[in-house]
Design a protein around this motif. Sequence first.
Motif, PDB file in Angstrom:
ATOM      1  N   PRO A  58       0.810  -1.072   0.087  1.00 42.68           N
ATOM      2  CA  PRO A  58      -0.069  -0.105  -0.026  1.00 42.68           C
ATOM      3  C   PRO A  58       0.881   1.337  -0.172  1.00 42.68           C
ATOM      4  N   TYR A  59       0.325   2.362  -0.842  1.00 42.03           N
ATOM      5  CA  TYR A  59       1.051   3.685  -0.741  1.00 42.03           C
ATOM      6  C   TYR A  59       0.970   4.177   0.620  1.00 42.03           C
ATOM      7  N   ALA A 109      -9.315   3.016  -0.230  1.00 44.05           N
ATOM      8  CA  ALA A 109      -8.699   2.609  -1.403  1.00 44.05           C
ATOM      9  C   ALA A 109      -7.361   1.654  -1.184  1.00 44.05           C
ATOM     10  N   GLY A 110      -7.269   1.346   0.054  1.00 38.81           N
ATOM     11  CA  GLY A 110      -6.235   0.346   0.660  1.00 38.81           C
ATOM     12  C   GLY A 110      -4.881   0.853   0.700  1.00 38.81           C
ATOM     13  N   MET A 111      -4.900   2.375   0.835  1.00 35.23           N
ATOM     14  CA  MET A 111      -3.546   3.001   1.260  1.00 35.23           C
ATOM     15  C   MET A 111      -3.466   3.130   2.600  1.00 35.23           C
ATOM     16  N   THR A 112      -2.227   3.393   2.989  1.00 40.95           N
ATOM     17  CA  THR A 112      -1.763   3.615   4.481  1.00 40.95           C
ATOM     18  C   THR A 112      -1.662   5.185   4.754  1.00 40.95           C
ATOM     19  N   SER A 172       7.868   8.275   7.265  1.00 37.68           N
ATOM     20  CA  SER A 172       8.383   8.304   5.989  1.00 37.68           C
ATOM     21  C   SER A 172       7.307   8.030   4.893  1.00 37.68           C
ATOM     22  N   PRO A 173       6.708   9.083   4.638  1.00 35.92           N
ATOM     23  CA  PRO A 173       5.676   9.072   3.459  1.00 35.92           C
ATOM     24  C   PRO A 173       6.219   8.662   1.918  1.00 35.92           C
ATOM     25  N   GLU A 174       5.612   8.002   1.219  1.00 31.89           N
ATOM     26  CA  GLU A 174       5.574   8.047  -0.121  1.00 31.89           C
ATOM     27  C   GLU A 174       4.970   9.085  -1.082  1.00 31.89           C
ATOM     28  N   ILE A 175       3.855   9.607  -0.482  1.00 31.84           N
ATOM     29  CA  ILE A 175       3.244  10.651  -1.034  1.00 31.84           C
ATOM     30  C   ILE A 175       2.862  11.833  -0.049  1.00 31.84           C
ATOM     31  N   ARG A 214       5.040   6.291 -10.303  1.00 31.19           N
ATOM     32  CA  ARG A 214       6.116   6.868 -10.882  1.00 31.19           C
ATOM     33  C   ARG A 214       7.266   7.157  -9.728  1.00 31.19           C
ATOM     34  N   ALA A 215       6.928   7.372  -8.582  1.00 32.17           N
ATOM     35  CA  ALA A 215       7.850   7.675  -7.559  1.00 32.17           C
ATOM     36  C   ALA A 215       8.500   6.396  -7.136  1.00 32.17           C
ATOM     37  N   ARG A 216       7.721   5.251  -7.195  1.00 37.17           N
ATOM     38  CA  ARG A 216       8.395   4.002  -6.904  1.00 37.17           C
ATOM     39  C   ARG A 216       9.437   3.707  -7.934  1.00 37.17           C
ATOM     40  N   SER A 217       9.258   3.757  -9.396  1.00 37.12           N
ATOM     41  CA  SER A 217       9.913   3.409 -10.329  1.00 37.12           C
ATOM     42  C   SER A 217      11.172   4.251 -10.281  1.00 37.12           C
TER      43      SER A 217
END
Length: 537
Positions: free
Chosen positions: A248-249, A271-274, A292-295, A368-371
């Motif tokens: 999950p993002y 939506a299954g996100m954290t 430590s967020p991804e977005i 895109r950020a993960r890529s």
Amino acid sequence: MNDESQKEKLRQHFARRVTTQARVVLDTWQKIREDRDQAAVYRDELVSATDKLVRYAKRFEMESHAAAAEQILGLLEHWHQSSPLMDDQARQLEDATETLRHCTQRRTDQETTDTPQQYRRTPVYIALSNGEMAARLIRQLEFFGFRASAFSSASDLIEACALSKPETILMDVNFGGDTNSGIATVEQLQEQHDTPIPIIFMSDEDGSIETRLRASRCGGEEFFYPAVDPGQLIEKIETYTHGNTVEPYKVLVLDDSRAQAKYMETVLKKAGMTAHIITDPMQIIHALEEFSPEIIILDMYMPGCTGMEIARVIRQQDRFHSVPIIYLSAEEDVSKQLHAMSLGGDDFLTKPIDPKHLIATLHNRGRRARSLLALMIRDSLTGLYNHTHTLHLLEQEIVRARQKDQPLCFAMLDIDYFKKVNDTFGHPIGDRVLRSLSMFLKQRLRKTDHIGRYGGEEFAIILPNTRPGDARNVLNEIRERFSELVQPAGDREFNVTFSCGISAWQGDSAQALCERADRALYTSKEHGRNCVSLAES
């Protein structure tokens, strides 16, 4: 065929249906056992599968299966929907499924004292005209933890898919003997499922554009011509299976409106996100460190500061320099929106927010950020962490081990005589050996373990909260199994082994831990390779 033999054949057919459904129940329970955090997600799936088993077993008069399934169903009634699975409930369900497992054993299983193999995955189905190749593939897939079944007829395959949806199907384009009959079979079985099954097509002929389009339209993810070797196929099968479940993002939301923040949290979790929600902009640094967020989602206008000012502060920290920042505001002036994005933002959503639009934007930005992150921290050949990031993770785990007073082990692996593999079979086969070992390690180690490609044919493994003896046992078992894996090279086959050295953290630095693991690896090589050595204390 007389009446008695017809009845026996019918009985065997029904028995297979019940046994197949029983294995669906056991596989679902296995998912729950392995990931208790996701137990509630699989609860309904287990209830549905067990209920179906009860009906099948009663209809076909298989009393032991019916009794075992009813016992499981009775226990599931006490596990309320969306509630965590309690330890007592888990123990009772484990006993009940063990009874079902005993009923479901094949005759050959019952003749051995070994515990039946526990498959961690739903099945991979193989429908190939070449039975020898199908059998060879099944042997290879089982080494990688897959449950694979081969079929000789379209009707058997369709029936099996109706009972248990596979993760993927390897399909001969002409399976069944007629031109494109395999594609026709796939078209028929895809109608049984709400979401399509990923299909890997194989063909002995270079298919026309019409054939390839038809294969693609019914779920064909790959079209191999000429027939590809088992090593490449397993890599593709791994790609299309649920072993690669997307994490999950992690989304951080800063909005001074408590009602708006709560609404956002609800939408994201659905939506299954954290989601991590804060309403005070002065808490942003602490939230970044803790979560430590991804977005990051920022409200544009807040008491005491603006979202643009917060974005500039975030961008001043190197580790968050590339994390997507999305502004939320009722601001409709395009020039102001563009100005806001020039100060560190990546996107701008206007209030009121359409949940579908928000989630689509987050998925696009997150993907895109993960890529981009993967390009920086992962090895391009194996997908494992690169040398630099592996050492970074080791430093982090040492800090965690010191804080929690837990053991920590570090292992280094080296493929034996790898240069000889490259010289004999060529570098493409050597690369495939590296990928097969990386896949082997990922599937047999825990999610909390970290695996890196240290360089060339050398791998590194970080094992948090693991004692030296346990680390040696786990890696020794992996070593033994990997040495049995047949590596295909055209019309030739060979086996590969690796040597391993393990060091236990003793309150020392990451560099010292690596050096001791390296010396232990050298000891393994001195002892004839293909073994695991523990570093001296």
